[in-house]
Write an enzyme that holds these catalytic residues in place. Structure first.
Site, PDB file in Angstrom:
ATOM      1  N   ALA A  28       0.862  -1.184   0.000  1.00  0.00           N
ATOM      2  CA  ALA A  28       0.000   0.000   0.000  1.00  0.00           C
ATOM      3  C   ALA A  28       0.893   1.227   0.000  1.00  0.00           C
ATOM      4  O   ALA A  28       1.808   1.329   0.822  1.00  0.00           O
ATOM      5  CB  ALA A  28      -0.915   0.000   1.221  1.00  0.00           C
ATOM      6  N   GLY A  30       0.448   4.235   0.906  1.00  0.00           N
ATOM      7  CA  GLY A  30       0.409   5.066   2.108  1.00  0.00           C
ATOM      8  C   GLY A  30       1.116   4.455   3.299  1.00  0.00           C
ATOM      9  O   GLY A  30       1.422   5.151   4.272  1.00  0.00           O
ATOM     10  N   CYS A  31       1.395   3.162   3.240  1.00  0.00           N
ATOM     11  CA  CYS A  31       1.976   2.429   4.369  1.00  0.00           C
ATOM     12  C   CYS A  31       3.480   2.677   4.471  1.00  0.00           C
ATOM     13  O   CYS A  31       4.213   2.458   3.497  1.00  0.00           O
ATOM     14  CB  CYS A  31       1.698   0.934   4.190  1.00  0.00           C
ATOM     15  SG  CYS A  31       2.621  -0.140   5.310  1.00  0.00           S
ATOM     16  N   PRO A  32       3.982   3.085   5.633  1.00  0.00           N
ATOM     17  CA  PRO A  32       5.421   3.357   5.759  1.00  0.00           C
ATOM     18  C   PRO A  32       6.292   2.118   5.618  1.00  0.00           C
ATOM     19  O   PRO A  32       7.446   2.215   5.186  1.00  0.00           O
ATOM     20  CB  PRO A  32       5.544   3.959   7.157  1.00  0.00           C
ATOM     21  CG  PRO A  32       4.354   3.459   7.916  1.00  0.00           C
ATOM     22  CD  PRO A  32       3.257   3.364   6.893  1.00  0.00           C
ATOM     23  N   HIS A  35       6.608   1.435   2.052  1.00  0.00           N
ATOM     24  CA  HIS A  35       7.467   2.489   1.495  1.00  0.00           C
ATOM     25  C   HIS A  35       8.942   2.109   1.597  1.00  0.00           C
ATOM     26  O   HIS A  35       9.731   2.370   0.678  1.00  0.00           O
ATOM     27  CB  HIS A  35       7.186   3.806   2.221  1.00  0.00           C
ATOM     28  CG  HIS A  35       7.617   5.015   1.452  1.00  0.00           C
ATOM     29  ND1 HIS A  35       7.266   6.291   1.819  1.00  0.00           N
ATOM     30  CD2 HIS A  35       8.380   5.173   0.337  1.00  0.00           C
ATOM     31  CE1 HIS A  35       7.779   7.160   0.965  1.00  0.00           C
ATOM     32  NE2 HIS A  35       8.472   6.500   0.064  1.00  0.00           N
TER      33      HIS A  35
END
Length: 356
Positions: A28, A30-32, A35
């Protein structure tokens, strides 16, 4: 309960051998933790080798979901081998007004992507493909998936960073740059591991301990602990900057070229810290009440480190999607239930990222 898979990829592995186009990262934007894995993939120039499948930004009670496959899905294949899996808004340096974006929005390569590998609609299906008797109740990202055996190789972001850094895919890379960046150099591995031992629980997870605290006393304890550790990182970076300032006689360009968490080199320590800090002012300050200070106004050396990575390294800039970051946290079902009942996405702060 989540279940960890701790496999690896190597030429000597009995099952998971290196091969171009065989493996995919599911995650995802938005997920750190996703990332981190995406950053490692980009910094190691592995976009042509390792596919990337990104879910819709909303995590509801059933977890992550993917968009329906379009007509003739094969024509979109190349998008999954780009820095952001084809998501268009990752090229924006500012978040948009998101008040009219509904949770059921299904704009292809805007809200998320379809799954070109297994054609699943939910991440949970991937876990059950891997193990029909999967004992867990949570389905975490990122997932490193083997499309050949239809098995999960690994679902721990830190492990995935090291798999991608190991050089196992280097033979498939055309770029001469592939051997330049070693994210876990042998002479710094002890320092990197030492850094991880406090940054991960105190900062990466610390923001969640603050944001999900269920009484005032716990919140106050956790928020103070978080900011003590942000100040600790500020001191680390200040010391690094002062040393570089002396070394390069104040030449800002030369200083910034060596301005990292450890050893004047870009390493895993930077990759693990960046996703938390880039989300801090945009989400954590207001949504998780991590509001003793902002990064931009309260931590000058940490802020400089952040904007240096964002503006001077395309791999950081073009894997950062402020729309997905905001929507991921604000519209997450646990957020709607516990933090922000109406799912209103704040317009600020502006700018999302300060200029260097």
């Amino acid at each position: 309960m989540s279940v960890s898979y701790k496999g690896t990829i190597s030429k000597t592995h009995s099952v998971f051998k290196p091969e171009k186009g065989r493996y995919y990262i599911y995650g995802a934007l938005g997920c750190p933790f996703t990332h981190r894995a995406i950053l490692a993939r980009s910094l190691k120039k592995l976009e042509p080798v390792l596919g990337l499948v990104l879910s819709h930004w909303q995590l509801d009670s059933k977890g992550a979901r993917f968009l329906p496959a379009p007509h003739r899905p094969e024509k979109y294949k190349e998008r999954f081998f780009t820095a952001t899996g084809g998501i268009a808004s990752a090229k924006l340096d500012e978040s948009e007004e998101l008040g009219d974006v509904n949770n059921d929005s299904a704009r292809l390569f805007v809200d998320g992507a379809f799954d070109p590998v297994e054609n699943i609609s939910r991440l949970s299906e991937l876990y059950y493909l891997n193990d029909p008797k999967y004992p867990g109740t949570k389905f975490t990202v990122p997932v490193l998936w083997d499309s050949k055996t239809r098995k999960i190789v690994n679902n721990e972001s830190g492990d995935i960073i090291r798999i991608l850094n190991s050089g196992v895919f280097d033979e498939f890379i055309q770029s001469e740059e592939t051997n330049v960046i070693d994210l876990v150099p042998h002479d710094l591995i002890d320092e990197i591991d030492k850094n991880i031992k406090w940054v991960h629980p105190k900062i990466n997870l610390g923001v969640y301990k603050v944001g999900l605290a269920e009484n005032g006393k716990i919140y106050e304890t956790e928020v103070k602990t978080l900011f003590e550790n942000l100040q600790k990182m500020e001191c680390v970076l200040k010391e690094n900057y002062k040393r570089l300032e002396e070394q390069f006689s104040g030449n800002k360009q030369k200083i910034l070229a060596k301005y990292f968490v450890l050893g004047q080199r870009l390493t895993e320590a930077d990759i693990r810290l960046y996703p938390s800090i880039i989300r801090f002012d945009v989400v954590y300050v207001q949504h998780f009440k991590c509001n003793l200070k902002t990064i931009r106004d309260g931590f000058p050396y940490l802020h400089l480190w952040l904007i240096n990575l964002y503006w001077n390294y395309a791999e950081f800039r073009f894997t950062t999607d402020f729309n997905h970051i905001k929507l991921f946290y604000i519209r997450m079902e646990v957020s709607r239930n516990k933090i922000n009942q109406f799912g209103i996405v704040p317009l600020g702060p502006k700018p999302d990222i300060s200029r260097l």
